[in-house]
Design a protein around this motif. Structure first.
Motif, PDB file in Angstrom:
ATOM      1  N   UNK A  86      47.675  36.276  78.085  1.00  0.00           N
ATOM      2  CA  UNK A  86      47.039  35.576  79.206  1.00  0.00           C
ATOM      3  C   UNK A  86      48.069  34.938  80.140  1.00  0.00           C
ATOM      4  N   UNK A  87      49.357  35.234  79.911  1.00  0.00           N
ATOM      5  CA  UNK A  87      50.418  34.696  80.763  1.00  0.00           C
ATOM      6  C   UNK A  87      50.958  35.788  81.691  1.00  0.00           C
ATOM      7  N   UNK A  88      51.868  35.408  82.599  1.00  0.00           N
ATOM      8  CA  UNK A  88      52.397  36.366  83.567  1.00  0.00           C
ATOM      9  C   UNK A  88      53.876  36.099  83.827  1.00  0.00           C
ATOM     10  N   UNK A  89      54.602  37.192  84.095  1.00  0.00           N
ATOM     11  CA  UNK A  89      55.973  37.068  84.583  1.00  0.00           C
ATOM     12  C   UNK A  89      55.968  36.956  86.101  1.00  0.00           C
ATOM     13  N   UNK A  90      56.928  36.221  86.616  1.00  0.00           N
ATOM     14  CA  UNK A  90      57.155  36.174  88.051  1.00  0.00           C
ATOM     15  C   UNK A  90      58.146  37.266  88.446  1.00  0.00           C
ATOM     16  N   UNK A  91      58.131  37.623  89.705  1.00  0.00           N
ATOM     17  CA  UNK A  91      58.934  38.738  90.193  1.00  0.00           C
ATOM     18  C   UNK A  91      60.427  38.518  89.915  1.00  0.00           C
ATOM     19  N   UNK A  92      61.078  39.564  89.416  1.00  0.00           N
ATOM     20  CA  UNK A  92      62.522  39.534  89.200  1.00  0.00           C
ATOM     21  C   UNK A  92      62.979  38.868  87.918  1.00  0.00           C
ATOM     22  N   UNK A  93      62.047  38.392  87.104  1.00  0.00           N
ATOM     23  CA  UNK A  93      62.425  37.623  85.908  1.00  0.00           C
ATOM     24  C   UNK A  93      63.262  38.441  84.926  1.00  0.00           C
ATOM     25  N   UNK A  94      62.855  39.665  84.630  1.00  0.00           N
ATOM     26  CA  UNK A  94      63.560  40.438  83.610  1.00  0.00           C
ATOM     27  C   UNK A  94      64.967  40.824  84.062  1.00  0.00           C
ATOM     28  N   UNK A  95      65.145  41.138  85.337  1.00  0.00           N
ATOM     29  CA  UNK A  95      66.491  41.451  85.835  1.00  0.00           C
ATOM     30  C   UNK A  95      67.393  40.226  85.729  1.00  0.00           C
ATOM     31  N   UNK A  96      66.852  39.059  86.038  1.00  0.00           N
ATOM     32  CA  UNK A  96      67.642  37.827  85.946  1.00  0.00           C
ATOM     33  C   UNK A  96      68.067  37.540  84.508  1.00  0.00           C
ATOM     34  N   UNK A  97      67.128  37.667  83.572  1.00  0.00           N
ATOM     35  CA  UNK A  97      67.461  37.325  82.186  1.00  0.00           C
ATOM     36  C   UNK A  97      68.423  38.340  81.593  1.00  0.00           C
ATOM     37  N   UNK A  98      68.331  39.592  82.024  1.00  0.00           N
ATOM     38  CA  UNK A  98      69.263  40.613  81.548  1.00  0.00           C
ATOM     39  C   UNK A  98      70.691  40.266  81.957  1.00  0.00           C
ATOM     40  N   UNK A  99      70.876  39.889  83.217  1.00  0.00           N
ATOM     41  CA  UNK A  99      72.199  39.504  83.702  1.00  0.00           C
ATOM     42  C   UNK A  99      72.674  38.208  83.059  1.00  0.00           C
TER      43      UNK A  99
END
Length: 265
Positions: A86-99
């Motif tokens: 029931x939650x959501x990611x905001x745009x660009x989150x996964x790319x940021x956490x990867x870096x």
């Protein structure tokens, strides 16, 4: 590569938004693993509509700990991210956490703040977490929001898995994981965390309290050097948080009992 694991049990109203928030992530290598934990509503049909874009695991209802563990076992990423249905990611989150993760190779787990949203997806407030994690703070309160967490695969390869202490199974794992490597807070908000009337922690208030006490007892037995220093404050914290939940559920008599217990401790 990041493997995003979403456990699903009767989330027909929100699961489409959760999945799309992952599929809309640009840049970076990731996979999405969704575990349908024996849903009895239309969640299963909704998930089939995404079958070409996700790894879908179907299982009889075994609880969220089992669902997350099976999702991890089916994953291939070096980083494992957890997103509730029931939650959501905001745009660009996964790319940021990867870096970000590449800059902290010593870290075993990353976590952050989250926007709290209501049932309609409207932003309410930002839920802040501790900037500098330490074990004493984590024993006194689970300040880590599960949907913000990204953990390294080696945590699970070391034998640390979710155990059946719902709804405190996440706190239990963070407490065990703390000795395995550094916890790092990331400095952006990448997650929307939904508060609504159907949340498990509100519908099973006594269970939440009992499971929190069990998790705390386990932690104090492992961490004997800080047990006497923190024991009473930690139990007071559990009863205080339980009182807040009972007040939210309009149960003032039950809340009053917990306030008395908190003050005693």
């Amino acid at each position: 590569k990041i493997s995003v694991v979403i456990p699903v049990y009767n989330q027909e109203r929100f699961i489409k938004e959760a999945i799309e928030s992952v599929l809309n992530q640009k840049d970076g290598a990731w996979e999405l693993i969704v575990v349908n934990d024996g849903s009895t509503d239309q969640s299963g049909e909704i998930l089939k509509g995404f079958s070409s874009q996700i790894v879908l695991i179907e299982q009889p209802n075994q609880g969220v700990a089992s669902a997350r563990n099976n999702g991890i076992k089916a994953s291939s990423g070096e980083l494992i991210a957890f997103l509730d249905g029931d939650d959501r990611y905001l745009e660009g989150h996964l790319a940021k956490i990867s870096n970000f993760a590449q800059a902290y190779p010593q870290a075993i787990l990353f976590y952050g703040d989250a926007w709290v949203i209501d049932e309609e997806g409207r932003a309410l407030w930002v839920q802040r977490s501790e900037r500098k994690a330490n074990l004493s703070k984590l024993i006194l309160e689970n300040f880590i929001i599960t949907s913000t967490v990204v953990a390294r695969r080696k945590l699970f390869e070391a034998g640390e898995w979710f155990e059946d202490f719902h709804p405190a199974e996440d706190w239990d794992l963070w407490l065990r994981a703390f000795r395995k490597g550094e916890f790092i807070h990331y400095p952006w908000i990448g997650v929307e965390y939904r508060k609504h009337s159907q949340s498990a922690i509100k519908s099973k208030l006594v269970l939440a309290e009992d499971m929190s006490k069990k998790v705390l007892e386990r932690a104090l037995e492992r961490e004997k050097e800080i047990k006497e220093k923190l024991k009473y404050r930690a139990y007071a914290s559990i009863y205080y948080q339980s009182a807040v939940r009972f007040l939210s559920a309009q149960e003032p008599k039950e809340a009053r009992k917990r306030i008395v217990l908190a003050l005693r401790y």
